[in-house]
Structure formats: structure tokens, C-alpha cells
Design a protein around this motif. Structure first.
Motif, PDB file in Angstrom:
ATOM      1  N   HIS A  24      54.113  43.004  35.243  1.00 47.52           N
ATOM      2  CA  HIS A  24      53.093  44.022  34.962  1.00 47.52           C
ATOM      3  C   HIS A  24      51.748  43.383  34.648  1.00 47.52           C
ATOM      4  O   HIS A  24      50.709  43.905  35.033  1.00 47.52           O
ATOM      5  N   GLN A  26      50.463  40.719  35.887  1.00 50.26           N
ATOM      6  CA  GLN A  26      49.815  40.322  37.127  1.00 50.26           C
ATOM      7  C   GLN A  26      49.183  41.514  37.833  1.00 50.26           C
ATOM      8  O   GLN A  26      48.092  41.406  38.389  1.00 50.26           O
ATOM      9  N   VAL A  27      49.851  42.636  37.798  1.00 49.76           N
ATOM     10  CA  VAL A  27      49.323  43.840  38.436  1.00 49.76           C
ATOM     11  C   VAL A  27      48.051  44.289  37.726  1.00 49.76           C
ATOM     12  O   VAL A  27      47.038  44.608  38.361  1.00 49.76           O
ATOM     13  N   VAL A  28      48.075  44.281  36.399  1.00 45.51           N
ATOM     14  CA  VAL A  28      46.899  44.694  35.625  1.00 45.51           C
ATOM     15  C   VAL A  28      45.761  43.705  35.842  1.00 45.51           C
ATOM     16  O   VAL A  28      44.605  44.105  36.023  1.00 45.51           O
ATOM     17  N   TRP A  30      45.191  41.809  38.454  1.00 40.55           N
ATOM     18  CA  TRP A  30      44.651  42.007  39.799  1.00 40.55           C
ATOM     19  C   TRP A  30      43.750  43.235  39.846  1.00 40.55           C
ATOM     20  O   TRP A  30      42.679  43.225  40.442  1.00 40.55           O
ATOM     21  N   SER A  31      44.182  44.304  39.188  1.00 34.47           N
ATOM     22  CA  SER A  31      43.390  45.530  39.172  1.00 34.47           C
ATOM     23  C   SER A  31      42.042  45.295  38.496  1.00 34.47           C
ATOM     24  O   SER A  31      41.002  45.745  38.988  1.00 34.47           O
ATOM     25  N   LEU A  32      42.053  44.584  37.376  1.00 32.90           N
ATOM     26  CA  LEU A  32      40.797  44.297  36.673  1.00 32.90           C
ATOM     27  C   LEU A  32      39.884  43.425  37.527  1.00 32.90           C
ATOM     28  O   LEU A  32      38.677  43.673  37.604  1.00 32.90           O
ATOM     29  N   ARG A  34      39.836  43.190  40.821  1.00 28.22           N
ATOM     30  CA  ARG A  34      39.361  43.975  41.959  1.00 28.22           C
ATOM     31  C   ARG A  34      38.256  44.935  41.547  1.00 28.22           C
ATOM     32  O   ARG A  34      37.239  45.052  42.227  1.00 28.22           O
ATOM     33  N   ARG A  35      38.446  45.600  40.416  1.00 29.56           N
ATOM     34  CA  ARG A  35      37.426  46.552  39.959  1.00 29.56           C
ATOM     35  C   ARG A  35      36.130  45.835  39.596  1.00 29.56           C
ATOM     36  O   ARG A  35      35.040  46.325  39.892  1.00 29.56           O
ATOM     37  N   HIS A  36      36.233  44.656  38.969  1.00 30.46           N
ATOM     38  CA  HIS A  36      35.044  43.885  38.636  1.00 30.46           C
ATOM     39  C   HIS A  36      34.332  43.428  39.904  1.00 30.46           C
ATOM     40  O   HIS A  36      33.106  43.527  40.021  1.00 30.46           O
ATOM     41  N   GLN A  38      34.397  44.810  42.850  1.00 27.99           N
ATOM     42  CA  GLN A  38      33.779  45.967  43.499  1.00 27.99           C
ATOM     43  C   GLN A  38      32.498  46.378  42.778  1.00 27.99           C
ATOM     44  O   GLN A  38      31.517  46.770  43.423  1.00 27.99           O
TER      45      GLN A  38
END
Length: 55
Positions: A24, A26-28, A30-32, A34-36, A38
């Protein structure tokens, strides 16, 4: 020992290569990331569009 059977080899390959357990954290992370990324891309996009419109 007996030789490997095809189903056993496929199961070993599947377990070792294809089936990766993603934690979990790693998923969080990656999401952070990616959002940064973008958000930074959006800022530069707006700066470039503004520069093209004002010149």
C-alpha cells in the motif's frame, strides 16, 4: 528427486516473475509522485501559454 512438471514450472514462474505484491505504501507514494509531477507540468504549461499570448 523427480523432474519438474510443466504445471509446477508454470506455477513457479508465475509466482516469481508475474505476481508482484505491491504494498500500500508503494501505491500511495506513486500517487503522490504522479500528482506532484502533474501539478508541476501544469504550472509550466500555463507559463508557456501565457508567454506565447503576451508576446
Amino acid at each position: 528427486m523427480i523432474p519438474y512438471t510443466l504445471p509446477e514450472v508454470l506455477r513457479l514462474v508465475w509466482s516469481l516473475v508475474w505476481q508482484q505484491i505491491v504494498q500500500h505504501a508503494q501505491v500511495v507514494a506513486w500517487s503522490l509522485f504522479r500528482r506532484h509531477h502533474q501539478a508541476v507540468a501544469q504550472v509550466y504549461h500555463y507559463k508557456r501559454r501565457l508567454a506565447l499570448n503576451t508576446s
